[in-house]
Design a protein around this motif. Structure first.
Motif, short mmCIF file in Angstrom:
data_model
loop_
_atom_site.label_atom_id
_atom_site.label_comp_id
_atom_site.label_asym_id
_atom_site.label_seq_id
_atom_site.Cartn_x
_atom_site.Cartn_y
_atom_site.Cartn_z
N ARG A 76 0.70 -1.25 0.01
CA ARG A 76 0.06 -0.03 -0.11
C ARG A 76 0.71 1.09 0.14
O ARG A 76 0.84 2.42 -0.89
N GLU A 77 1.94 1.25 1.15
CA GLU A 77 2.66 3.05 0.95
C GLU A 77 3.35 2.70 -0.28
O GLU A 77 3.79 3.67 -1.10
N THR A 78 3.71 1.78 -1.43
CA THR A 78 4.79 1.95 -2.08
C THR A 78 3.77 1.90 -3.09
O THR A 78 4.70 3.07 -4.03
N THR A 79 2.23 2.07 -3.34
CA THR A 79 1.76 2.12 -4.58
C THR A 79 1.38 3.43 -3.98
O THR A 79 1.52 4.41 -5.18
N HIS A 102 7.38 14.03 -0.48
CA HIS A 102 6.60 12.97 0.43
C HIS A 102 7.60 12.28 1.43
O HIS A 102 6.41 12.50 2.05
N PHE A 103 8.51 12.26 1.25
CA PHE A 103 9.42 11.98 2.81
C PHE A 103 9.43 13.31 3.81
O PHE A 103 9.40 12.50 4.49
N THR A 104 9.58 14.17 3.47
CA THR A 104 9.04 15.11 4.75
C THR A 104 7.59 14.74 5.25
O THR A 104 7.70 15.06 6.33
N ALA A 105 6.99 14.47 4.52
CA ALA A 105 5.68 14.41 4.70
C ALA A 105 5.43 13.27 5.19
O ALA A 105 4.14 13.06 6.31
N ARG A 106 5.90 12.33 5.49
CA ARG A 106 5.84 10.77 5.93
C ARG A 106 7.26 10.13 5.79
O ARG A 106 7.48 9.45 5.28
N PRO A 107 7.16 10.56 6.85
CA PRO A 107 8.68 9.94 8.01
C PRO A 107 8.85 8.56 8.40
O PRO A 107 9.64 7.83 7.77
N ASP A 108 6.97 8.76 8.35
CA ASP A 108 6.88 7.18 8.63
C ASP A 108 7.45 6.32 7.13
O ASP A 108 7.48 5.06 7.12
N HIS A 109 6.68 6.68 6.30
CA HIS A 109 6.81 5.33 5.04
C HIS A 109 8.46 5.22 4.71
O HIS A 109 8.29 4.39 4.62
#
Length: 223
Positions: A76-79, A102-109
């Motif tokens: 799901r995260e990769t999609t 993207h990675f700034t907004a989603r560090p959990d990803h």
């Protein structure tokens, strides 16, 4: 007589005021947080169940194992990553900025995917040939094709191997996501400690390596 469950429902699903879909969604959300924080080996299904306000049995009714649950969450995260980070070969600095955002907004990803890379490396090697058609591999192949087309029509220096271009841009874009200790130092010691300054620096770095073509160099059709 016990009530039967509908096809596709977990064995212990019952008709209640709450849909089984919402339970599954809570499990997936709780698992994403748990895996991002603790990795696969360190994650605990009992903590996932507690966070999702359900039972371990219900978790296993939806997902046969902790690894299967991780695989679902990671897919799901990769999609989400694929959909959010489209590559424009005529604007590689812009692509780096999109990845950074993207990675700034989603560090959990970033943490979630990194745990999988570390802990599933051996199994990935064993199944490499079978996984060649995965969505991520297909996306990588598509981006490489775009870079080759850009070289063919003069948008990108053909001296670069497209795989090196993609790897370098990805690594630069994830510089701050992958080095939180330096990010912490930047907050105290950088001339400009803002996130905007960090973004501008990496976009500039990519711009110097892979300059945007002048507008009159760009073809009228999309690549």
């Amino acid at each position: 007589m016990p009530r039967s469950t509908s096809p596709g429902q977990p064995p212990d699903a019952r008709t209640s005021g709450e849909s089984t879909d919402s339970t599954r969604q809570r499990i997936v959300a709780a698992a994403k947080e748990e895996f991002a924080r603790h990795g696969i080996a360190g994650a605990r299904v009992d903590r996932i169940a507690k966070q999702a306000r359900t039972s371990k049995e219900r978790v296993y009714a939806y997902f046969r194992s902790k690894e299967a649950l991780y695989a679902h969450v990671a897919e799901r995260e990769t999609t989400a990553l694929i959909e959010a980070t489209q590559l424009d070969p005529a604007d590689l600095p812009g692509y780096a900025g999109i990845l950074f955002d993207h990675f700034t907004a989603r560090p959990d990803h970033y943490r979630l995917i990194t745990w999988g890379r570390l802990e599933l490396a051996e199994s990935a090697d064993d199944t490499e040939s079978a996984d060649d058609t995965s969505p991520l591999q297909a996306t990588i192949a598509g981006k490489l094709d775009k870079l080759r087309d850009a070289q063919r029509i003069g948008l990108l220096d053909p001296a670069w191997d497209p795989v090196d271009v993609l790897a370098l841009i990805n690594q630069i874009a994830m510089t701050w996501a992958g080095q939180p200790e330096i990010a912490a130092a930047a907050a105290d010691q950088a001339v400009d400690p803002s996130v905007t300054a960090r973004r501008a620096a990496l976009v500039t770095a990519v711009e110097r390596m892979f300059p945007r073509p002048d507008r009159d160099q760009r073809p009228n059709r999309s690549v």
